[in-house]
Design an enzyme around this catalytic site. Structure first.
Site, mmCIF file in Angstrom:
data_model
loop_
_atom_site.group_PDB
_atom_site.id
_atom_site.type_symbol
_atom_site.label_atom_id
_atom_site.label_comp_id
_atom_site.label_asym_id
_atom_site.label_seq_id
_atom_site.Cartn_x
_atom_site.Cartn_y
_atom_site.Cartn_z
ATOM 1 N N THR A 38 0.821 -1.214 0.000
ATOM 2 C CA THR A 38 0.000 0.000 0.000
ATOM 3 C C THR A 38 0.858 1.268 0.000
ATOM 4 O OG1 THR A 38 -0.241 -0.492 2.342
ATOM 5 C CG2 THR A 38 -2.185 -0.784 0.986
ATOM 6 N N TYR A 152 -7.933 -13.254 12.482
ATOM 7 C CA TYR A 152 -6.657 -13.501 11.793
ATOM 8 C C TYR A 152 -6.426 -15.008 11.610
ATOM 9 C CZ TYR A 152 -1.607 -13.102 10.901
ATOM 10 O OH TYR A 152 -0.358 -13.169 10.363
ATOM 11 N N SER A 155 -8.598 -16.400 8.908
ATOM 12 C CA SER A 155 -8.135 -16.043 7.566
ATOM 13 C C SER A 155 -6.921 -16.881 7.176
ATOM 14 C CB SER A 155 -7.794 -14.547 7.479
ATOM 15 O OG SER A 155 -6.591 -14.234 8.165
ATOM 16 N N LYS A 156 -6.032 -17.146 8.130
ATOM 17 C CA LYS A 156 -4.804 -17.885 7.818
ATOM 18 C C LYS A 156 -5.078 -19.379 7.646
ATOM 19 C CE LYS A 156 -2.086 -14.412 7.602
ATOM 20 N NZ LYS A 156 -1.382 -14.115 6.334
ATOM 21 N N ILE A 185 8.362 -14.386 14.142
ATOM 22 C CA ILE A 185 9.462 -13.851 13.353
ATOM 23 C C ILE A 185 9.750 -12.436 13.827
ATOM 24 C CG2 ILE A 185 10.269 -13.335 11.007
ATOM 25 C CD1 ILE A 185 9.619 -16.333 11.538
#
EC number: 1.1.1.100
Lengths: 245, 77
Positions: A38, A152, A155-156, A185
């Site tokens: 974006t 989340y 969606s994953k 991470i």
């Protein structure tokens, strides 16, 4: 080790820590890359760092029209899209009981629906070429769940089921569809955690450290390679042993 | 046989790897010529390119046989 010379790759969320390193890894292996995100400034910065064979395509993934246009734009600037990496994702965490429809919907729209649209958009070219690599960046929480991340995690997990279904359909056309599920991470997002939070997380990770975004990029590079032609419909977990599944 | 039919037949023969004489007016891509559902999508893509036309999804679903394809393309182009 893996040679992607002559291949073209579209990477979403390339302005982020993981996306940027995925772009670097594919580019270093010889691929031409289209960097999407974006915000234009960090994409331009990355493109300048990479030099030749790097294009910038800004795109707001919550805008359906812009998402539909992205694969076409990528094919225009690169000649084709051989490799698609759906890395972009957002979070809008909230306790399930307090979750607003808008928080649910926007996370599903950006993480799952835009991934579906981009996959659909690149398939025609890949089918004709009889070669394609789609790599969807899922998450460990898609498999394990995580309090506060119902949207989340859904969606994953959705990306994994979608990848498998698509993998079935296009396997005999030389196209593989896989997911990579990162654990914790170290990125700008995790930098915001305080030491107590970080210590609590580390006790859950057998490797005793957070992962590096380069370690996700290496997994993506493998799945994008010609050598991984027989690997499809799988989820490669890269999480330091945090969840052995 | 019309020019359109010849060109459609060439695409079908090449794509599905079938004998030319099997591609008759009423031959169904799936039932008679061994196509799977993805083959039919690819055939439609190939027709679109060969004839420079757009075949919308709802129309593509009605193209089941060689004859259907020739008829649709003759009318569209």
């Amino acid at each position: 080790m893996f040679d992607l010379t002559g291949k073209t790759a579209l990477i979403t969320g390339a302005s982020g820590g993981i996306g940027g390193d995925i772009a670097r890894a594919l580019h270093a292996a010889g691929a031409t890359v289209a960097l999407s995100g974006t915000r234009e400034a960090p994409l331009q910065e990355l493109a300048a760092e990479l030099g030749e064979r790097a294009h910038v395509l800004t795109c707001n993934l919550s805008d359906a029209t812009a998402v539909e246009a992205l694969p076409k734009q990528a094919a225009e600037v690169m000649g084709s899209v051989d490799i698609l990496v759906n890395n972009a994702g957002i979070t809008k965490d909230n306790l399930f009981m307090r979750m607003k429809d808008e928080e649910w919907q926007s996370v599903l729209d950006v993480n799952l629906t835009s991934t579906m649209r981009l996959c659909r958009g690149v398939l025609r070219g890949m089918m004709k070429a009889r070669w394609g690599r789609i790599i969807n960046i899922s998450s460990i929480v898609g498999a394990t769940g995580n309090p506060g991340q119902g949207n989340y995690a859904a969606s994953k997990a959705g990306m994994v089921g979608m990848s498998k279904s698509l993998a079935y359909e296009v396997a005999n056309r030389g196209i593989t569809v896989n997911a990579v599920a990162p654990g914790f991470i170290a990125t700008a997002m995790t930098d915001k955690l305080n030491d107590t939070q970080k210590d609590a997380i580390l006790t859950q990770i057998p490797a005793g450290r957070m992962g590096d975004s380069k370690e996700i990029a290496a997994a993506v590079l493998y799945l994008a390679s010609t050598e991984a032609a027989y690997v499809t419909g799988t989820t490669l977990h890269v999480n330091g042993g945090m969840a052995m599944i | 046989m019309s020019d359109v039919a010849d060109r459609v037949k060439k695409i079908v023969v090449e794509h599905l790897g079938v004998e030319e004489d099997k591609v008759t007016e009423s031959a169904s891509f799936i039932d008679d010529l061994g196509a799977d559902s993805l083959d039919t999508v690819e055939l439609v893509m190939a027709f679109e390119e060969e004839f420079g036309i757009e075949i919308p999804d709802d129309a593509a679903e009605t193209i089941q046989t060689f004859g259907d394809a020739v008829k649709f393309i003759s009318e569209a182009s």
